[in-house]
Design a protein around this motif. Structure first.
Motif, PDB file in Angstrom:
ATOM      1  N   TYR A  90     -31.359  14.441  -6.662  1.00 36.60           N
ATOM      2  CA  TYR A  90     -31.611  14.273  -8.100  1.00 36.60           C
ATOM      3  C   TYR A  90     -30.872  15.381  -8.850  1.00 36.60           C
ATOM      4  N   PRO A  91     -29.539  15.343  -8.800  1.00 33.58           N
ATOM      5  CA  PRO A  91     -28.743  16.463  -9.319  1.00 33.58           C
ATOM      6  C   PRO A  91     -28.933  16.649 -10.827  1.00 33.58           C
ATOM      7  N   GLN A  92     -28.979  17.908 -11.220  1.00 39.16           N
ATOM      8  CA  GLN A  92     -29.055  18.282 -12.637  1.00 39.16           C
ATOM      9  C   GLN A  92     -30.200  17.571 -13.362  1.00 39.16           C
ATOM     10  N   SER A  93     -31.309  17.407 -12.674  1.00 46.94           N
ATOM     11  CA  SER A  93     -32.471  16.769 -13.289  1.00 46.94           C
ATOM     12  C   SER A  93     -33.505  17.827 -13.665  1.00 46.94           C
ATOM     13  N   ALA A  94     -34.366  17.464 -14.603  1.00 48.80           N
ATOM     14  CA  ALA A  94     -35.347  18.422 -15.117  1.00 48.80           C
ATOM     15  C   ALA A  94     -36.261  18.947 -14.017  1.00 48.80           C
ATOM     16  N   MET A  95     -36.808  18.032 -13.207  1.00 51.61           N
ATOM     17  CA  MET A  95     -37.800  18.463 -12.232  1.00 51.61           C
ATOM     18  C   MET A  95     -37.160  19.109 -11.007  1.00 51.61           C
ATOM     19  N   ALA A  96     -35.905  18.753 -10.708  1.00 51.17           N
ATOM     20  CA  ALA A  96     -35.202  19.447  -9.618  1.00 51.17           C
ATOM     21  C   ALA A  96     -34.963  20.900 -10.006  1.00 51.17           C
ATOM     22  N   GLU A  97     -34.573  21.125 -11.270  1.00 52.18           N
ATOM     23  CA  GLU A  97     -34.343  22.491 -11.726  1.00 52.18           C
ATOM     24  C   GLU A  97     -35.647  23.285 -11.738  1.00 52.18           C
ATOM     25  N   LYS A  98     -36.706  22.648 -12.210  1.00 52.96           N
ATOM     26  CA  LYS A  98     -37.999  23.341 -12.247  1.00 52.96           C
ATOM     27  C   LYS A  98     -38.494  23.647 -10.844  1.00 52.96           C
ATOM     28  N   LEU A  99     -38.342  22.682  -9.935  1.00 54.20           N
ATOM     29  CA  LEU A  99     -38.788  22.887  -8.557  1.00 54.20           C
ATOM     30  C   LEU A  99     -38.040  24.056  -7.926  1.00 54.20           C
ATOM     31  N   ALA A 100     -36.732  24.107  -8.129  1.00 54.78           N
ATOM     32  CA  ALA A 100     -35.927  25.178  -7.547  1.00 54.78           C
ATOM     33  C   ALA A 100     -36.315  26.533  -8.136  1.00 54.78           C
ATOM     34  N   ALA A 101     -36.474  26.579  -9.463  1.00 55.77           N
ATOM     35  CA  ALA A 101     -36.816  27.846 -10.101  1.00 55.77           C
ATOM     36  C   ALA A 101     -38.199  28.327  -9.662  1.00 55.77           C
ATOM     37  N   ASP A 102     -39.160  27.418  -9.627  1.00 58.90           N
ATOM     38  CA  ASP A 102     -40.505  27.794  -9.192  1.00 58.90           C
ATOM     39  C   ASP A 102     -40.520  28.227  -7.728  1.00 58.90           C
ATOM     40  N   TYR A 103     -39.687  27.578  -6.915  1.00 60.07           N
ATOM     41  CA  TYR A 103     -39.614  27.915  -5.489  1.00 60.07           C
ATOM     42  C   TYR A 103     -39.102  29.345  -5.307  1.00 60.07           C
ATOM     43  N   VAL A 104     -38.043  29.677  -6.031  1.00 62.27           N
ATOM     44  CA  VAL A 104     -37.500  31.036  -5.926  1.00 62.27           C
ATOM     45  C   VAL A 104     -38.554  32.054  -6.348  1.00 62.27           C
ATOM     46  N   GLU A 105     -39.258  31.752  -7.420  1.00 61.39           N
ATOM     47  CA  GLU A 105     -40.280  32.680  -7.899  1.00 61.39           C
ATOM     48  C   GLU A 105     -41.398  32.840  -6.862  1.00 61.39           C
ATOM     49  N   GLU A 106     -41.821  31.730  -6.257  1.00 61.84           N
ATOM     50  CA  GLU A 106     -42.872  31.805  -5.239  1.00 61.84           C
ATOM     51  C   GLU A 106     -42.406  32.592  -4.020  1.00 61.84           C
ATOM     52  N   LYS A 107     -41.173  32.360  -3.591  1.00 60.82           N
ATOM     53  CA  LYS A 107     -40.647  33.070  -2.422  1.00 60.82           C
ATOM     54  C   LYS A 107     -40.526  34.570  -2.681  1.00 60.82           C
ATOM     55  N   VAL A 108     -40.169  34.937  -3.888  1.00 62.88           N
ATOM     56  CA  VAL A 108     -40.082  36.357  -4.219  1.00 62.88           C
ATOM     57  C   VAL A 108     -41.467  36.995  -4.171  1.00 62.88           C
ATOM     58  N   LYS A 109     -42.493  36.268  -4.631  1.00 62.59           N
ATOM     59  CA  LYS A 109     -43.862  36.785  -4.529  1.00 62.59           C
ATOM     60  C   LYS A 109     -44.244  37.047  -3.079  1.00 62.59           C
ATOM     61  N   LEU A 110     -43.710  36.215  -2.171  1.00 63.39           N
ATOM     62  CA  LEU A 110     -43.999  36.360  -0.749  1.00 63.39           C
ATOM     63  C   LEU A 110     -43.024  37.298  -0.048  1.00 63.39           C
ATOM     64  N   ALA A 111     -42.100  37.891  -0.831  1.00 58.31           N
ATOM     65  CA  ALA A 111     -41.056  38.775  -0.293  1.00 58.31           C
ATOM     66  C   ALA A 111     -40.196  38.068   0.744  1.00 58.31           C
ATOM     67  N   ASP A 112     -40.045  36.758   0.599  1.00 58.48           N
ATOM     68  CA  ASP A 112     -39.211  35.959   1.501  1.00 58.48           C
ATOM     69  C   ASP A 112     -37.889  35.664   0.786  1.00 58.48           C
ATOM     70  N   PHE A 113     -37.015  36.650   0.756  1.00 56.14           N
ATOM     71  CA  PHE A 113     -35.777  36.535  -0.010  1.00 56.14           C
ATOM     72  C   PHE A 113     -34.744  35.652   0.686  1.00 56.14           C
ATOM     73  N   SER A 114     -34.779  35.609   1.999  1.00 53.45           N
ATOM     74  CA  SER A 114     -33.771  34.829   2.725  1.00 53.45           C
ATOM     75  C   SER A 114     -33.926  33.335   2.485  1.00 53.45           C
ATOM     76  N   ASP A 115     -35.164  32.841   2.435  1.00 53.57           N
ATOM     77  CA  ASP A 115     -35.387  31.417   2.176  1.00 53.57           C
ATOM     78  C   ASP A 115     -35.052  31.047   0.736  1.00 53.57           C
ATOM     79  N   ALA A 116     -35.193  32.002  -0.174  1.00 52.27           N
ATOM     80  CA  ALA A 116     -34.889  31.728  -1.581  1.00 52.27           C
ATOM     81  C   ALA A 116     -33.393  31.638  -1.834  1.00 52.27           C
ATOM     82  N   GLN A 117     -32.605  32.341  -1.039  1.00 52.03           N
ATOM     83  CA  GLN A 117     -31.160  32.435  -1.277  1.00 52.03           C
ATOM     84  C   GLN A 117     -30.458  31.077  -1.404  1.00 52.03           C
ATOM     85  N   PRO A 118     -30.685  30.120  -0.499  1.00 52.39           N
ATOM     86  CA  PRO A 118     -29.952  28.844  -0.604  1.00 52.39           C
ATOM     87  C   PRO A 118     -30.298  28.026  -1.842  1.00 52.39           C
ATOM     88  N   VAL A 119     -31.405  28.355  -2.470  1.00 56.41           N
ATOM     89  CA  VAL A 119     -31.877  27.561  -3.609  1.00 56.41           C
ATOM     90  C   VAL A 119     -31.330  28.087  -4.937  1.00 56.41           C
TER      91      VAL A 119
END
Length: 653
Positions: A90-119
């Motif tokens: 679902y390229p360049q879609s509203a919920m894909a962008e939100k999902l990716a941004a929220d995922y990075v934020e959640e991973k940073v809270k967990l100090a899991d920076f490596s999993d956040a990198q590809p996103v």
């Protein structure tokens, strides 16, 4: 429930209303109506049911939502591959962008920076919290440029998201941050009373501050200042901390203490002492009112670097007192990006034209000319006034072409937004899809598509989203969409009945509610003119009516009460529309308290120095709106300054 949905899905054979315009298939409406039931399944955490909705809705414009909700469940523990797969499908879609941004934020809270990198590549429109999370991932992957980009975060003492605080801690540990960077951060944190953060920053400078000592100072800062030692950097740090706490509780005492405290201290320590009291004084105007000594202390602190927040407070204090050279110094102290904002360019020009030399006056004229042609917002219109120009009466009313309307039917982002509106989905989803669709069209510089969206939304009475789309065209504009005029006969009649300009009433209404009849604020204001219940009761009593809370949802009653109240507070505030606009937002007593004490003040100075950022922006927007509405209502060419008369002193009320 699922059986009922399957039955609807099989029985649907036609499309209704706006969906015909959107080119839907016979099964589309039934599938789109499943959205709300699927949302209930998501809220209940029923993943099995979401699996079934995902299959049923897979060919629908809203078909990606069940999978989005599944992935969003325990988001931080999803594999990165699931997020990137969704984003790719679902390229360049509203919920894909939100999902990716929220995922990075959640991973940073967990100090899991490596999993956040590809996103990271799929986060294209982050808010502040998400930006700081992305920056942390970049920093952890070795991108040192990120630190230079986030200097404002590093130096900010206002409330910030936790991801930004975490970024600051990462920057603190980096050898790329200079001694001067660390010293500036330390004094800012001390000034703000941030004990724990200040101790960590001090340690990075080889300076040991005692938490016990800071706590003792905080308990009685004025008492500490009477006998504070001044022998070394550690002593100066304690003094800055004490001055900040003292200024916050008793500004006058802190101001009076400064001359004695700065004696015998190094110049840089002196400047931070002055800066501390100046900043606290400049940010506590609501409590302490305006004080010229605050600006004097900002001037005395000049020479040490300013953070973004410090430079803005310095500039606003200088504007309030017409200290033109101080305004120039304040703007000069800003970052390149900050000082290029229209508001600071305008004030740089305002200050430069006060100088006697020809070169400065010419520089001011060049800035005004540049602002006058670069837009039609508040500072652009003020610049036109300074050049003796009037805002042109021939506002554009460009219409979308047939091809533009066809593109709208085919655009998946707008299709999702209209589909959600059609089924009365929660506004959070509908507005997100709409705003995202507008952003994509704006990035493509597709004015035709934006006009098509604005036209269709206007035709549906969806004025707030029509305005959002029409506001973002670059070269083709339609001001009738941008500045909608619903209920025109009602607005004009009620405004004229109470003796106020209907263009002003429209300008306020556009800012208050964007013409959403059912709008409700977090403090309980309601309707087109966002009237507070207590205000409505007072107005009803003044008008000899019985108050009925339900009546505020009626456009006629809401406009009648709102225009009456606006007229009433205008009468209380020197018949000045700028004061009345500020009073409508913040209360008439506050607007009056912000008036000057000893001499009249230009309205642009009053507006820029309003201590509440919400009210400051509100007044600017309402005055700008009113100028546009003046043209649309046939009042001829406009000068925004004609709507902004000089602000009188309180003493002549």
């Amino acid at each position: 429930m699922l059986k009922r949905q399957l039955h609807q899905y099989k029985k649907a054979i036609t499309c209704f209303g706006s969906f015909l315009l959107l080119g839907c298939s016979p099964l589309t409406q039934a599938a789109e109506e499943q959205f709300n039931d699927a949302l209930r399944a998501a809220n209940a955490g029923n993943i099995a049911l979401l699996d079934q909705y995902q299959v049923m809705m897979q060919n629908d414009a809203l078909g990606y939502y069940p999978e989005y909700w599944k992935l969003n469940n325990n988001l931080g523990f999803q594999p990165a591959s699931a997020i990137t797969s969704f984003s790719q499908r679902y390229p360049q879609s509203a919920m894909a962008e939100k999902l990716a941004a929220d995922y990075v934020e959640e991973k940073v809270k967990l100090a899991d920076f490596s999993d956040a990198q590809p996103v990271l590549a799929y986060v294209t429109n982050p808010d502040q919290a998400e930006s700081c999370a992305v920056a942390q991932v970049r920093a952890k992957s070795g991108d040192s440029l990120v630190f230079a980009e986030f200097k404002d975060v590093w130096l900010a003492t206002n409330s910030q998201p936790e991801s930004c605080n975490g970024l600051g801690r990462l920057m603190l540990a980096s050898p790329l941050m200079t001694t001067q960077d660390r010293q500036q951060r330390l004094y800012a944190q001390l000034r703000a009373g941030q004990s724990g953060q200040a101790i960590a920053t001090a340690q990075s400078l080889g300076l040991n501050l005692s938490l016990a000592q800071l706590n003792q100072i905080q308990a009685n800062p004025v008492n500490y200042l009477w006998s504070a030692p001044k022998n070394n950097v550690q002593d100066y740090a304690y003094i800055v901390f004490a001055l900040g706490r003292a200024a916050d509780t008793d500004l006058n005492t802190a101001l009076q203490s400064l001359p004695r405290l700065v004696q015998g201290t190094p110049p840089d320590a002196q400047k931070y002492m002055y800066r501390t009291v100046a900043y606290i004084g400049g940010t506590t105007v609501m409590k302490n009112n305006f004080n010229r000594e605050v600006l004097n202390n900002f001037d005395a602190s000049y020479g040490m670097p300013f953070s973004a927040e410090e430079a803005e407070v310095y500039a606003r204090q200088a504007i309030r007192f017409g200290a033109w050279e101080s305004i120039i110094r304040a703007v000069d102290s800003m970052s390149v990006t900050q000082k290029q904002e229209d508001r600071w360019q305008y004030w740089l020009a305002r200050a430069s034209e006060q100088r006697s030399d020809r070169q400065s006056k010419q520089a001011a004229q060049e800035i005004f000319k540049r602002l006058a042609v670069s837009g039609d917002d508040y500072h652009n219109l003020l610049a036109k006034d300074h050049l003796g120009q009037r805002y042109n009466a021939a506002l554009d009313r460009e219409q979308p072409s047939v091809r533009d309307l066809q593109k709208l039917d085919q655009d998946i982002h707008f299709r999702r937004a209209f589909a959600l509106r059609n089924i009365n989905a929660p506004a959070a989803y509908t507005n997100r899809e709409w705003n995202w669709a507008v952003r994509q069209a704006y990035l493509k510089q597709d004015d035709g598509l934006l006009l098509a969206a604005a036209k269709r939304a206007t035709d549906l009475g969806w004025y707030d989203r029509a305005i959002y789309a029409a506001d973002r065209t670059l070269s083709k504009h339609n001001y009738a969409y941008r500045y909608a005029t619903p209920h025109q006969i009602t607005v004009v009649n009620h405004s004229q009945n109470v003796g106020i300009d209907p263009a002003w009433a429209y300008g306020l209404m556009r800012q208050e509610s964007r013409f959403v009849t059912a709008a409700r604020s977090h403090v309980g204001a309601g309707g087109l003119m966002q009237i507070m219940p207590d205000t409505a009761k007072h107005v009803a009593k003044q008008m000899g009516e019985t108050y009925n809370p339900a009546a505020l949802s009626d456009p006629n009653t809401n406009i009648r009460y709102g225009t009456y109240y606006l007229s009433m507070i205008q009468g209380q505030l020197s018949s000045n529309p700028v004061l009345a606009t500020a009073g409508y937002n913040a209360g008439p007593n506050r607007a009056k308290r912000w008036q000057p004490d000893y001499q009249v003040l230009a309205a642009d100075q009053y507006t820029e120095s309003i201590p509440l950022s919400e009210t400051r922006d509100y007044v600017k927007n309402v005055m700008t709106n009113a100028a546009h509405y003046g043209i649309l209502l046939g009042q001829g060419p406009q000068a925004i300054e004609s709507r902004m008369p000089t602000i009188p002193t309180r003493s002549i009320q």
